[in-house]
Design a protein around this motif. Sequence first.
Motif, PDB file in Angstrom:
ATOM      1  N   PHE A 300       0.809  -1.219   0.000  1.00 54.11           N
ATOM      2  CA  PHE A 300       0.000   0.000   0.000  1.00 54.11           C
ATOM      3  C   PHE A 300       0.849   1.280   0.000  1.00 54.11           C
ATOM      4  N   LEU A 301       2.187   1.142   0.016  1.00 60.55           N
ATOM      5  CA  LEU A 301       3.063   2.319   0.051  1.00 60.55           C
ATOM      6  C   LEU A 301       2.832   3.307  -1.093  1.00 60.55           C
ATOM      7  N   LEU A 337     -10.081   7.380 -11.825  1.00 60.92           N
ATOM      8  CA  LEU A 337      -9.293   6.772 -12.906  1.00 60.92           C
ATOM      9  C   LEU A 337      -8.421   5.638 -12.353  1.00 60.92           C
ATOM     10  N   GLY A 338      -7.821   5.871 -11.178  1.00 58.55           N
ATOM     11  CA  GLY A 338      -7.040   4.810 -10.534  1.00 58.55           C
ATOM     12  C   GLY A 338      -7.916   3.618 -10.181  1.00 58.55           C
ATOM     13  N   MET A 339      -9.116   3.910  -9.689  1.00 57.82           N
ATOM     14  CA  MET A 339     -10.057   2.840  -9.359  1.00 57.82           C
ATOM     15  C   MET A 339     -10.474   2.091 -10.621  1.00 57.82           C
ATOM     16  N   PRO A 352       3.446  -4.377 -10.452  1.00 56.72           N
ATOM     17  CA  PRO A 352       4.056  -3.145 -11.001  1.00 56.72           C
ATOM     18  C   PRO A 352       3.251  -2.545 -12.156  1.00 56.72           C
ATOM     19  N   ALA A 353       2.629  -3.394 -12.978  1.00 59.28           N
ATOM     20  CA  ALA A 353       1.963  -2.893 -14.182  1.00 59.28           C
ATOM     21  C   ALA A 353       0.543  -2.395 -13.920  1.00 59.28           C
ATOM     22  N   LEU A 354      -0.129  -2.917 -12.910  1.00 63.03           N
ATOM     23  CA  LEU A 354      -1.536  -2.541 -12.694  1.00 63.03           C
ATOM     24  C   LEU A 354      -1.800  -1.953 -11.307  1.00 63.03           C
ATOM     25  N   GLN A 359      -2.747   2.595  -7.560  1.00 58.61           N
ATOM     26  CA  GLN A 359      -2.624   3.174  -6.219  1.00 58.61           C
ATOM     27  C   GLN A 359      -2.037   4.581  -6.260  1.00 58.61           C
ATOM     28  N   LEU A 360      -1.068   4.801  -7.127  1.00 57.76           N
ATOM     29  CA  LEU A 360      -0.493   6.147  -7.250  1.00 57.76           C
ATOM     30  C   LEU A 360      -1.556   7.163  -7.667  1.00 57.76           C
ATOM     31  N   LEU A 361      -2.377   6.797  -8.665  1.00 53.61           N
ATOM     32  CA  LEU A 361      -3.448   7.686  -9.108  1.00 53.61           C
ATOM     33  C   LEU A 361      -4.475   7.926  -8.005  1.00 53.61           C
ATOM     34  N   LEU A 362      -4.841   6.853  -7.301  1.00 51.69           N
ATOM     35  CA  LEU A 362      -5.776   6.980  -6.187  1.00 51.69           C
ATOM     36  C   LEU A 362      -5.233   7.915  -5.117  1.00 51.69           C
TER      37      LEU A 362
END
Length: 494
Positions: A300-301, A337-339, A352-354, A359-362
Amino acid sequence: MRWKALVFIALAQLMVVLDATIVNIALPWAQHDLGISDGNKQWVITAYALAFGGLLLFGGRIADLWGRKRTFVTGLVGFALASALGGAAQGEAMMLGARALQGMFGALLAPAALSLLAVTFTDAKERAKAFGIYGAIAGGGGAVGLILGGFLTEYLNWRWTFFVNIPFAVIAAAGAYFVIREPAGSRNRSSLDIPGVVLSTLGLVSLVYGFTRAESDGWSDAVTVGMFVASAVLLLAFVFTESKVRSPLLPLRVLLDRNRGGVYLSLGLAVIAMFGLFLFLTYYLQVVRGYSPVTTGFAFLPMIVGMITGSTQIGARLMTRVRPRLLMGPGFLVAALGMLLLTQLEINSSYPALILPAQLLLGLGMGTAFMPAMSLATHGVQPRDAGVASAMVNTSQQVGGAIGTALLNTIAASATTAYVAAHAAGATNAKLLQAQAMVNGYTHAIWWAVGILAAAATIALTLINTGVPGSAAPTASGSTEGAEDEVQIPVVAH
């Protein structure tokens, strides 16, 4: 001195927020050691949620009446004692009592912390920085709880998920006592609205318990339906009472301001989506992918990094330059968009790919949106109402969390059951089928979360019409609330 005060306020807020998730990872071990039945294990979570959610408005008004600093320190000391009791629990009753006490003192602590921040930071630029830090903690604390809970459970003992609160609370209480200076003349000297306290507490407890019970017993369960009906009646009676009494617990002027109303509503919806996601990703990573508690926490980092970046680097920098809705609306859309990426989740999806970019976008979206939301929820409110306005922020989050966990989990469970029924005949591997069904359930529920975040963005963009903080330009609603107190809390132009 103000920035030193922020350190202790932020530390206390982190303790309260991470406590909402830190116990989740430790629950299976605590249940085993204390002999808690499967039917009662949910009460370890529910006892905290009911006391916290039900007493928040009362705690906020106590802060206004009794003094925010005094309420803040009392909440911290009580929370530390309750945590010590939970860590030392020898049985089910002791554990559940400790969790309820944690919720009670948390309901004093959380609104006092936010209202102290509101009356301490009055300059627009300083306020932006302070609320950027606070927003990052409020948004990312839950994920921090998952990491810390995983570490403590795997390498020490589940009891440390309680004991860890004690140093947090002691440091924050000592610092608050010696450093925080509450502005003179900001306390509310009116009497306490006892009917309002009773009606709001019973109404919120019924609502939170209704959603909690819906998750375990179903939406058509007689007690679940009864709780929702009781909640509606009690909360309507509460609103009616507040419109009649001389010194209301929750002055309707706090709710009826379109900007604050928009914040409470959009924030509550966003939390519905976020709490559901925490639940699904935790189960996906541990049950489907076989991650350990510590590895799950670290997974979750990226969300935490995104939230801190969005809150302190985007939200805080732009808050004094653009209208809040132009941060909140797009922020919720980026999170959506992240969701949306996570609706593509499969059994063997690449982290890494999904999962990482999602999570970064969220995190970026939520951090950017949470920061102005936290500030706007208390900005412009009269100092005598700062505590209860802060309590409404926490209440919308708490109720949103209860709804999110129950609603999205129910949707996921229904989709999982339907998938198994549709594919059972041709299945050759029962374990694989169950995993596929679980992931299918999660993606169904995540689609709902995408829609909920889009609704939050729409509400933020349409209801919130206040100008840039610190500007004098009025907007269409023309509210003048708080003008008489602008020396202490400058008014956002409504």
